[in-house]
Write a protein that holds these residues in place. Structure first.
Motif: not given
Length: 423
Positions: A287-289, A314-315, A336-337, A357-364
Motif C-alpha cells: 500500500w503506497e501513500d 512512501g512515495d 519501504s520507499a 533502504c537496504r541498510e535499514a532493512g526496508w524494501r524499495y
C-alpha cells in the motif's frame, strides 16, 4: 576501450501525455553513442527535484528548451573530457554545477538525462548489458511486475479516489508467466467492464478508468476479474494500491476529502480504520501513500498497525531523497520507499537512496512515471537494483509494454540463472 566523453547534446521530445521532455545524447571517444529520455510525473511530492519548464506560451507553458540548453551548454562544457565509467564523479559534478537543493538552476530533467545517457554509453563501451554494468556480474533477479489495472485520482477523470490498483503475480513461477497472469486478467476486466456498461478507456498509465460507485466497487471488480481469469486471489495474484493521498488531502495534512467517489471527509484515524477493513477483506500485499506527505504521524500509525502484514510504501513523503528516507527510518514512518529516478535527478543519488533502504532493512519499489517515453532504462535499472518488484504501467500503451518486453528479454538472456520472487 576509450570511454572519454567527446560530445553531449539534447533535444525536446514528447512524452506519453504529449508534453515535452528531454532526450539526451552522449558520444565517447571510441565512437560509442547512447541516448536517454526523461520521464515526467503528474502526482508529485512537493520536495521532488525540479523538472525545469520554460513557462512560456509554447506547449501551454510546458516547454523544456531551457533544460535542453543547459545540457547543450553548461553541462556539455563541464563534462566533455571526463570518463563515462566514473558515474559518481560525473553525477556529483553536475550536482555541484547546479548548486541548488532541488536542481532548480539546471533542471533535474536536464541532469538526469545526461546521467542516464552516460551510464548507457559506459555499459556499451564496457560490452555489458546495462543491468549487469549497473548491478554487477551476479545480477540475476527479475522484478515481480505490479501492473496497473485500474486508475483513479490524478491519473484518470473518474469517480475513484485512489490513484492505482495494481495486480501482483507473486504466485507465478517466473516473470514470463507472471506477465501472462496479469495481462490475461487485464483483458478479462475489460470484458467485465464492457458487460456492465462501464467505460473501457484507460488512464495515463494504461489502467482502465471506469466510474465506479465507490472505491470498494473498484476492488470488487478486480477480484471478480482475477476469479474469472482462472486465478486464485491471494495465491496467484494479489493486489497493490497507490492511494496517492496527497490528491485528496488539500493541505497535505491529516484531513482527507474523498470527493470523487462521494465517500466524504475523513480524519487520519478514519482512513486508517477503512484501510484495516480492506486488509481483512482483500489480498493486499502493498500500500503506497495511504496518507499524505505531511501526515508523518498518521503514516507511522498506519505502519505500526499494518507494517507486519504488508509493505507500506512512501512515495510523495520520501521523494527518493535520503534526507526524507532517513527521517522515515528514524520515525518508523513506513517499511519501504518508492524509487523514481527523476524525483532526485541522478543515478548515483538514486542508488544511494536504495542503499539506505537496504541498510535499514526496508524494501524499495522501483517505479515509472505517468508521463513516460519508450526508453527502457528503468527495466535494466530495476534488475540491477535487485529490489524484487517494479511498477511500469498496464498491459497496454507502448511506452509501458516496452519496459515489460525488455524484462522478458533480460529473463531470456539469463536463462535458468534468472530469479523471480516477491521477497
Amino acid at each position: 576501450m576509450n570511454s572519454t566523453i567527446t560530445s553531449i547534446s539534447a533535444l525536446e521530445i514528447l512524452d506519453s501525455r504529449g508534453n515535452p521532455t528531454v532526450r539526451t545524447y552522449v558520444t565517447l571517444d571510441d565512437g560509442t553513442k547512447a541516448s536517454a529520455s526523461v520521464p515526467s510525473g503528474a502526482s508529485t511530492g512537493q520536495h521532488e527535484a525540479l523538472e525545469l519548464r520554460d513557462g512560456e506560451k509554447r506547449y501551454a507553458h510546458k516547454g523544456v528548451e531551457k533544460a535542453v540548453s543547459h545540457v547543450n551548454v553548461e553541462i556539455a562544457e563541464t563534462l566533455i573530457g571526463m570518463n563515462a565509467v566514473e558515474q559518481k564523479n560525473i553525477d556529483y559534478t553536475m550536482i555541484e554545477l547546479d548548486g541548488t537543493e532541488t536542481k532548480s538552476k539546471l533542471g533535474a530533467n536536464a541532469i538526469l538525462g545526461v546521467s542516464m545517457a552516460v551510464a548507457k554509453a559506459a555499459a556499451i563501451t564496457s560490452n555489458l548489458p546495462l543491468y549487469r554494468y549497473l548491478g554487477g556480474s551476479n545480477t540475476t533477479r527479475i522484478p515481480v511486475p505490479c501492473m496497473n489495472i485500474l486508475n483513479g485520482g490524478e491519473h484518470a477523470d473518474n469517480s475513484v479516489d485512489f490513484q492505482e490498483f495494481m495486480l501482483v503475480p507473486n504466485g507465478a513461477p517466473n516473470f514470463k508467466e507472471g506477465l501472462r497472469y496479469v495481462a490475461e486478467t487485464f483483458h478479462i476486466l475489460k470484458k467485465i467492464l464492457k458487460g456492465k456498461g462501464l467505460a473501457t478507456s484507460v488512464g495515463d498509465e494504461g489502467g482502465f478508468a471506469p466510474n465506479c460507485s465507490s472505491n470498494e466497487a473498484a476492488m470488487e471488480l478486480i477480484i471478480t476479474a482475477i476469479n474469472e481469469a482462472g486465478y486464485e486471489p491471494g495465491k496467484d495474484l494479489s493486489i497493490a494500491i497507490d492511494s496517492a493521498a496527497n490528491s485528496f488531502s488539500q493541505n497535505l495534512d491529516n484531513k482527507y476529502d474523498l470527493l470523487s467517489s462521494g465517500a466524504g471527509k475523513m480524519t487520519t484515524e478514519e482512513l486508517i480504520d477503512l484501510s484495516g477493513k480492506w486488509l481483512k477483506k482483500y489480498p493486499i500485499v502493498s500500500w503506497e501513500d495511504p496518507l499524505s506527505e505531511g501526515d508523518w504521524d498518521g503514516f507511522s500509525e498506519f505502519t505500526k498497525n499494518f507494517g507486519s502484514q504488508i509493505e507500506v510504501v512512501g512515495d510523495d513523503i520520501f521523494v527518493t531523497n535520503k534526507k526524507y528516507i532517513r527521517k522515515g527510518i528514524e520515525n518508523k514512518t513506513a517499511n519501504s520507499a518508492l524509487i523514481k529516478l527523476n524525483q532526485i535527478g541522478t543515478i548515483t543519488e538514486t542508488i544511494e537512496a536504495i542503499k539506505m533502504c537496504r541498510e535499514a532493512g526496508w524494501r524499495y519499489f522501483l517505479s515509472h512515471r505517468s508521463g513516460e517515453t519508450e526508453d527502457t532504462f528503468l527495466s535494466d535499472f530495476a534488475v540491477a537494483m535487485d529490489g524484487g518488484h517494479l511498477k511500469a504501467g498496464s498491459a497496454c500503451r507502448g511506452e509501458r509494454v516496452a519496459k515489460y518486453n525488455r524484462l522478458l528479454e533480460i529473463e531470456h538472456e539469463l536463462g535458468n540463472r534468472a530469479e523471480y520472487r516477491w521477497k
